[in-house]
Design an enzyme around this catalytic site. Structure first.
Site, PDB file in Angstrom:
ATOM      1  N   GLY A 181       7.313  -3.722  -7.072  1.00 36.14           N
ATOM      2  CA  GLY A 181       8.407  -2.992  -6.415  1.00 36.14           C
ATOM      3  C   GLY A 181       9.342  -4.014  -5.799  1.00 36.14           C
ATOM      4  O   GLY A 181       9.860  -3.819  -4.710  1.00 36.14           O
ATOM      5  N   ASP A 231       5.648   1.769 -13.807  1.00 36.58           N
ATOM      6  CA  ASP A 231       5.422   2.644 -12.659  1.00 36.58           C
ATOM      7  C   ASP A 231       4.175   2.164 -11.929  1.00 36.58           C
ATOM      8  O   ASP A 231       3.072   2.214 -12.484  1.00 36.58           O
ATOM      9  CB  ASP A 231       5.243   4.078 -13.189  1.00 36.58           C
ATOM     10  CG  ASP A 231       5.021   5.090 -12.073  1.00 36.58           C
ATOM     11  OD1 ASP A 231       4.813   4.676 -10.916  1.00 36.58           O
ATOM     12  OD2 ASP A 231       5.057   6.291 -12.372  1.00 36.58           O
ATOM     13  N   PHE A 232       4.351   1.681 -10.681  1.00 39.11           N
ATOM     14  CA  PHE A 232       3.185   1.114  -9.981  1.00 39.11           C
ATOM     15  C   PHE A 232       2.149   2.160  -9.590  1.00 39.11           C
ATOM     16  O   PHE A 232       1.037   1.833  -9.219  1.00 39.11           O
ATOM     17  CB  PHE A 232       3.581   0.220  -8.810  1.00 39.11           C
ATOM     18  CG  PHE A 232       4.521   0.771  -7.756  1.00 39.11           C
ATOM     19  CD1 PHE A 232       4.413   2.063  -7.270  1.00 39.11           C
ATOM     20  CD2 PHE A 232       5.507  -0.065  -7.212  1.00 39.11           C
ATOM     21  CE1 PHE A 232       5.271   2.530  -6.275  1.00 39.11           C
ATOM     22  CE2 PHE A 232       6.378   0.401  -6.225  1.00 39.11           C
ATOM     23  CZ  PHE A 232       6.253   1.707  -5.757  1.00 39.11           C
ATOM     24  N   HIS A 250       5.569   1.468   3.025  1.00 41.44           N
ATOM     25  CA  HIS A 250       6.105   2.385   4.052  1.00 41.44           C
ATOM     26  C   HIS A 250       6.870   3.559   3.441  1.00 41.44           C
ATOM     27  O   HIS A 250       7.180   4.516   4.127  1.00 41.44           O
ATOM     28  CB  HIS A 250       6.921   1.625   5.121  1.00 41.44           C
ATOM     29  CG  HIS A 250       8.267   1.135   4.693  1.00 41.44           C
ATOM     30  ND1 HIS A 250       9.223   0.717   5.599  1.00 41.44           N
ATOM     31  CD2 HIS A 250       8.825   0.989   3.459  1.00 41.44           C
ATOM     32  CE1 HIS A 250      10.303   0.343   4.932  1.00 41.44           C
ATOM     33  NE2 HIS A 250      10.080   0.488   3.653  1.00 41.44           N
TER      34      HIS A 250
END
Ligand SMILES: C[S@@+](CC[C@H](N)C(=O)[O-])C[C@H]1O[C@@H](n2cnc3c(N)ncnc32)[C@H](O)[C@@H]1O
Length: 341
Positions: A181, A231-232, A250
């Site tokens: 990300g 896509d993690f 977060h």
């Protein structure tokens, strides 16, 4: 006629007045930035008439805006209707070395209506962004390329505050660092530049990776870094010994955080390290900026929140990591380091 001025504190407490001012400070600065006033003042002072002509705005209203902006040091008022730049307006010019410009536009313009609807989040626990826009921020970004770019630039602007970690942390035992990300890769590029023996993997969704490619090509880091899209929540690339999640967790609820961390654990295997970079909540040391960021999380995404060191420890353990250390590395951010067991 004698005019007596009553002290402002008799009407408003100084704190309420500060709040009143700061709403208008944020909004008027954003409007000036949207109309490129900082750029227009870069090559010398201008009259209001010149600025109104260049921006296509209503001259008297622009004058009133600039007059207000001069009181917060955003512009300097040289004559009644003639204004010059200040270090503050200069810092928000559109050239690349002033990255906070995109943050001002993203938060004070694009997210302004979501801030206005924050009561919806407090009442329902649901993000006001979704209430206002009818979709979550990832779906919005995927269908609005200009806002996607603004969001990614705004996030990249914060990476510059985190670069201290690059200089102070010991990467000597690592071979490959993966930034999961990682956005446009500002942080990863800084790590690779500071540590020439390291190789890198930048992983993000495909529209972000497509745009990141040009930054890496410009800095000749292509040979040392793989740029991978995916896509993690589903899978994370293997082959790294340090996995970085900077300002990622977060944005997610606990369940999804454990999923992302477990995917890092599966990709890196036993002994691999995880570097979580986030603001950390502390009862003993309550920092206003962490709580402000937590409000942004409440507004923007379902389940998003700032967390305490104990909460990160619980998430790490649920995903097969042991917490090694929590290192505050500037007044805002901490590095939470885990080892896969
Ligand atoms: C808050 S930004 C942080 C970016 C960067 N790490 C930084 O600190 O500037 C979150 C990043 O997660 C990426 N992201 C969101 N959902 C993702 C997913 N399902 N798989 C991979 N990346 C994702 C976004 O595109 C964005 O770049």
């Amino acid at each position: 006629m004698e005019v007596t001025q009553s002290p402002s504190s008799s009407l408003f407490s100084p704190t309420i007045l500060d709040m009143f001012r700061s709403i208008f400070a944020a909004k008027t600065v954003q409007i000036a930035v949207s109309y490129n006033i900082p750029d227009l003042l870069q090559d010398g002072p201008k009259s209001v008439a010149e600025l109104a002509k260049a921006t296509g705005t209503h001259e008297d209203s622009l004058y009133r805006l600039l007059r207000m902006l001069s009181t917060i040091g955003f512009v300097e008022r040289l004559e009644e209707k003639r204004f010059a730049e200040t270090p503050l307006s200069h810092s928000l010019c559109s050239n690349e070395s002033n990255p906070l410009r995109s943050f001002v536009l993203w938060l004070f313009d694009h997210c302004w209506s979501s801030v206005g609807a924050l009561a919806h989040s407090v009442k329902t626990g649901q993000p006001s962004f979704e209430y206002v826009h009818g979709m979550d921020i990832w779906q919005w970004n995927a269908t609005h390329p200009e806002d996607q770019a603004l969001f990614n630039q705004a996030m990249a602007s914060f990476s510059r505050f985190d670069e201290q970690i690059v200089l102070t942390h010991d990467f000597s035992s690592a071979r490959v660092v993966a930034d999961i990300g990682g956005g446009y890769g500002v942080f990863l590029r800084a790590i690779l530049k500071a540590h020439p023996m390291l190789k890198g993997i930048l992983y993000d969704i495909s529209p972000v990776i497509d745009e990141a490619k040009e930054y890496f090509a410009g800095e000749q880091l292509e040979a040392r870094c793989q740029l991978l899209a995916g896509d993690f929540l589903v899978a994370i690339p293997t082959g790294a010994d340090i996995y970085i999640l900077k300002h990622v967790l977060h944005n997610w609820n606990d369940q999804d955080c454990i999923r992302i961390l477990s995917n890092c654990r599966a990709a890196g295997g036993v002994g691999s390290r995880i570097f979580i970079v986030e603001q950390v909540l502390s009862f003993e040391k309550p920092l206003e900026d962490v709580f402000v960021s937590d409000m942004v999380m409440l507004m923007v995404l379902k389940g998003a929140r700032e967390r305490s060191a104990d909460e990160y420890k619980t998430l790490l353990e649920a995903a097969g990591f042991m917490l090694k250390q929590v290192v505050p590395f500037n007044e805002m951010y901490s590095l939470i380091e885990g080892i896969a067991i």
